[in-house]
Design a protein around this motif. Structure first.
Motif, PDB file in Angstrom:
ATOM      1  N   ASP A 100       0.820  -1.208   0.000  1.00 17.12           N
ATOM      2  CA  ASP A 100       0.000   0.000   0.000  1.00 17.12           C
ATOM      3  C   ASP A 100       0.854   1.258   0.000  1.00 17.12           C
ATOM      4  OD1 ASP A 100      -2.329  -1.491   0.010  1.00 17.12           O
ATOM      5  OD2 ASP A 100      -2.597  -1.367   2.184  1.00 17.12           O
ATOM      6  N   ASP A 101       2.070   1.169   0.537  1.00 17.30           N
ATOM      7  CA  ASP A 101       2.966   2.315   0.653  1.00 17.30           C
ATOM      8  C   ASP A 101       4.045   2.298  -0.427  1.00 17.30           C
ATOM      9  OD1 ASP A 101       3.614   4.692   2.024  1.00 17.30           O
ATOM     10  OD2 ASP A 101       5.159   3.674   3.192  1.00 17.30           O
ATOM     11  N   ILE A 102       3.721   1.725  -1.590  1.00 15.66           N
ATOM     12  CA  ILE A 102       4.672   1.639  -2.702  1.00 15.66           C
ATOM     13  C   ILE A 102       5.245   3.019  -3.024  1.00 15.66           C
ATOM     14  CG2 ILE A 102       2.827   1.807  -4.428  1.00 15.66           C
ATOM     15  CD1 ILE A 102       6.028  -0.202  -4.911  1.00 15.66           C
ATOM     16  N   LEU A 103       6.513   3.069  -3.319  1.00 17.64           N
ATOM     17  CA  LEU A 103       7.174   4.312  -3.692  1.00 17.64           C
ATOM     18  C   LEU A 103       8.184   3.979  -4.776  1.00 17.64           C
ATOM     19  CD1 LEU A 103       7.737   7.356  -3.067  1.00 17.64           C
ATOM     20  CD2 LEU A 103       9.497   6.548  -1.488  1.00 17.64           C
ATOM     21  N   PHE A 104       8.045   4.639  -5.932  1.00 13.93           N
ATOM     22  CA  PHE A 104       9.023   4.432  -6.994  1.00 13.93           C
ATOM     23  C   PHE A 104       9.129   5.680  -7.848  1.00 13.93           C
ATOM     24  CE2 PHE A 104       5.046   2.997  -8.918  1.00 13.93           C
ATOM     25  CZ  PHE A 104       5.109   3.455 -10.225  1.00 13.93           C
ATOM     26  N   THR A 105      10.226   5.780  -8.554  1.00 12.03           N
ATOM     27  CA  THR A 105      10.421   6.861  -9.511  1.00 12.03           C
ATOM     28  C   THR A 105      10.169   6.274 -10.892  1.00 12.03           C
ATOM     29  OG1 THR A 105      12.055   7.898  -8.075  1.00 12.03           O
ATOM     30  CG2 THR A 105      12.020   8.591 -10.392  1.00 12.03           C
ATOM     31  N   ALA A 106       9.198   6.848 -11.580  1.00 14.46           N
ATOM     32  CA  ALA A 106       8.814   6.370 -12.905  1.00 14.46           C
ATOM     33  C   ALA A 106       9.866   6.775 -13.936  1.00 14.46           C
ATOM     34  CB  ALA A 106       7.446   6.940 -13.270  1.00 14.46           C
ATOM     35  N   MET A 107       9.731   6.218 -15.115  1.00 16.65           N
ATOM     36  CA  MET A 107      10.707   6.494 -16.180  1.00 16.65           C
ATOM     37  C   MET A 107      10.724   7.958 -16.583  1.00 16.65           C
ATOM     38  SD  MET A 107      10.450   3.018 -18.416  1.00 16.65           S
ATOM     39  CE  MET A 107      11.793   3.457 -19.497  1.00 16.65           C
ATOM     40  N   ASN A 108       9.632   8.702 -16.311  1.00 14.74           N
ATOM     41  CA  ASN A 108       9.595  10.133 -16.633  1.00 14.74           C
ATOM     42  C   ASN A 108      10.065  10.979 -15.444  1.00 14.74           C
ATOM     43  OD1 ASN A 108       7.498   9.970 -14.820  1.00 14.74           O
ATOM     44  ND2 ASN A 108       5.926  10.712 -16.222  1.00 14.74           N
ATOM     45  N   ASN A 109      10.672  10.332 -14.439  1.00 14.37           N
ATOM     46  CA  ASN A 109      11.191  10.952 -13.211  1.00 14.37           C
ATOM     47  C   ASN A 109      10.098  11.415 -12.258  1.00 14.37           C
ATOM     48  OD1 ASN A 109      13.913  10.484 -13.667  1.00 14.37           O
ATOM     49  ND2 ASN A 109      14.143  12.349 -14.858  1.00 14.37           N
ATOM     50  N   GLU A 110       8.851  11.067 -12.521  1.00 15.54           N
ATOM     51  CA  GLU A 110       7.768  11.358 -11.595  1.00 15.54           C
ATOM     52  C   GLU A 110       7.872  10.402 -10.407  1.00 15.54           C
ATOM     53  OE1 GLU A 110       2.888  10.977 -11.531  1.00 15.54           O
ATOM     54  OE2 GLU A 110       3.955  10.916 -13.436  1.00 15.54           O
ATOM     55  N   VAL A 111       7.748  10.936  -9.197  1.00 15.32           N
ATOM     56  CA  VAL A 111       7.756  10.098  -8.002  1.00 15.32           C
ATOM     57  C   VAL A 111       6.330   9.652  -7.736  1.00 15.32           C
ATOM     58  CG1 VAL A 111       8.224  10.010  -5.525  1.00 15.32           C
ATOM     59  CG2 VAL A 111       9.786  11.237  -7.051  1.00 15.32           C
ATOM     60  N   VAL A 112       6.140   8.347  -7.629  1.00 13.66           N
ATOM     61  CA  VAL A 112       4.826   7.746  -7.431  1.00 13.66           C
ATOM     62  C   VAL A 112       4.805   7.139  -6.030  1.00 13.66           C
ATOM     63  CG1 VAL A 112       3.229   5.991  -8.280  1.00 13.66           C
ATOM     64  CG2 VAL A 112       4.640   7.279  -9.898  1.00 13.66           C
ATOM     65  N   HIS A 113       3.810   7.541  -5.241  1.00 13.11           N
ATOM     66  CA  HIS A 113       3.723   7.053  -3.860  1.00 13.11           C
ATOM     67  C   HIS A 113       2.310   6.577  -3.574  1.00 13.11           C
ATOM     68  CE1 HIS A 113       3.850   7.816   0.696  1.00 13.11           C
ATOM     69  NE2 HIS A 113       4.365   6.640   0.441  1.00 13.11           N
ATOM     70  N   GLY A 114       2.180   5.320  -3.227  1.00  9.77           N
ATOM     71  CA  GLY A 114       0.885   4.739  -2.883  1.00  9.77           C
ATOM     72  C   GLY A 114       0.196   4.112  -4.084  1.00  9.77           C
ATOM     73  N   LYS A 115      -0.747   3.231  -3.783  1.00  7.60           N
ATOM     74  CA  LYS A 115      -1.446   2.507  -4.849  1.00  7.60           C
ATOM     75  C   LYS A 115      -2.300   3.423  -5.715  1.00  7.60           C
ATOM     76  CE  LYS A 115      -1.576  -2.218  -3.187  1.00  7.60           C
ATOM     77  NZ  LYS A 115      -2.428  -3.365  -2.864  1.00  7.60           N
ATOM     78  N   ASP A 116      -2.889   4.463  -5.129  1.00  6.53           N
ATOM     79  CA  ASP A 116      -3.716   5.374  -5.934  1.00  6.53           C
ATOM     80  C   ASP A 116      -2.875   6.073  -6.999  1.00  6.53           C
ATOM     81  OD1 ASP A 116      -6.035   4.710  -4.558  1.00  6.53           O
ATOM     82  OD2 ASP A 116      -5.888   6.428  -3.192  1.00  6.53           O
ATOM     83  N   GLU A 117      -1.703   6.554  -6.608  1.00  2.00           N
ATOM     84  CA  GLU A 117      -0.815   7.199  -7.580  1.00  2.00           C
ATOM     85  C   GLU A 117      -0.268   6.183  -8.578  1.00  2.00           C
ATOM     86  OE1 GLU A 117       2.202   9.723  -5.892  1.00  2.00           O
ATOM     87  OE2 GLU A 117       0.735  10.792  -4.653  1.00  2.00           O
ATOM     88  N   ALA A 118       0.006   4.970  -8.124  1.00  2.00           N
ATOM     89  CA  ALA A 118       0.493   3.936  -9.033  1.00  2.00           C
ATOM     90  C   ALA A 118      -0.572   3.607 -10.083  1.00  2.00           C
ATOM     91  CB  ALA A 118       0.882   2.674  -8.253  1.00  2.00           C
ATOM     92  N   ARG A 119      -1.831   3.516  -9.655  1.00  2.00           N
ATOM     93  CA  ARG A 119      -2.924   3.277 -10.601  1.00  2.00           C
ATOM     94  C   ARG A 119      -3.041   4.422 -11.598  1.00  2.00           C
ATOM     95  NH1 ARG A 119      -7.048  -0.015 -10.888  1.00  2.00           N
ATOM     96  NH2 ARG A 119      -6.894  -0.729  -8.734  1.00  2.00           N
ATOM     97  N   ALA A 120      -2.948   5.656 -11.109  1.00  2.22           N
ATOM     98  CA  ALA A 120      -3.039   6.812 -11.991  1.00  2.22           C
ATOM     99  C   ALA A 120      -1.866   6.850 -12.971  1.00  2.22           C
ATOM    100  CB  ALA A 120      -3.076   8.102 -11.161  1.00  2.22           C
ATOM    101  N   TYR A 121      -0.678   6.476 -12.503  1.00  2.77           N
ATOM    102  CA  TYR A 121       0.488   6.456 -13.386  1.00  2.77           C
ATOM    103  C   TYR A 121       0.323   5.412 -14.467  1.00  2.77           C
ATOM    104  CZ  TYR A 121       5.120   5.572 -15.176  1.00  2.77           C
ATOM    105  OH  TYR A 121       6.163   5.389 -16.021  1.00  2.77           O
ATOM    106  N   TYR A 122      -0.162   4.230 -14.055  1.00  2.17           N
ATOM    107  CA  TYR A 122      -0.293   3.132 -15.005  1.00  2.17           C
ATOM    108  C   TYR A 122      -1.326   3.476 -16.052  1.00  2.17           C
ATOM    109  CZ  TYR A 122      -0.883  -1.436 -17.033  1.00  2.17           C
ATOM    110  OH  TYR A 122      -0.956  -2.463 -17.921  1.00  2.17           O
TER     111      TYR A 122
END
Length: 76
Positions: free
Chosen positions: A54-76
């Motif tokens: 639930d607390d996932i944190l990663f830097t996407a290939m476009n250098n956007e920092v993604v934190h949490g499942k909601d942001e991960a879903r929006a990024y995907y």
């Protein structure tokens, strides 16, 4: 205790010399990788998110920092 995960029948053998615990971890990571690859290939965010913390944190290939499942879903 973690449940043992059997490798798929067509999976390469774990490297020689592994302890049973290491082989179990190897198989669990291989299964995780296979689920994530299948989810990405199917363009199925629910399948991908199922394995994320639930607390996932990663830097996407476009250098956007993604934190949490909601942001991960929006990024995907």
């Amino acid at each position: 205790a973690q449940a043992e995960v059997a490798p798929p029948p067509d999976a390469p053998a774990a490297p020689a010399g592994m302890t049973p615990e290491e082989a179990a971890a190897h198989n669990a990571l291989r299964a995780l990788r296979d689920r994530l690859v299948a989810g990405v290939n199917a363009k199925n965010p629910d399948a991908i998110l199922a394995d994320l913390d639930d607390d996932i944190l990663f830097t996407a290939m476009n250098n956007e920092v993604v934190h949490g499942k909601d942001e991960a879903r929006a990024y995907y």
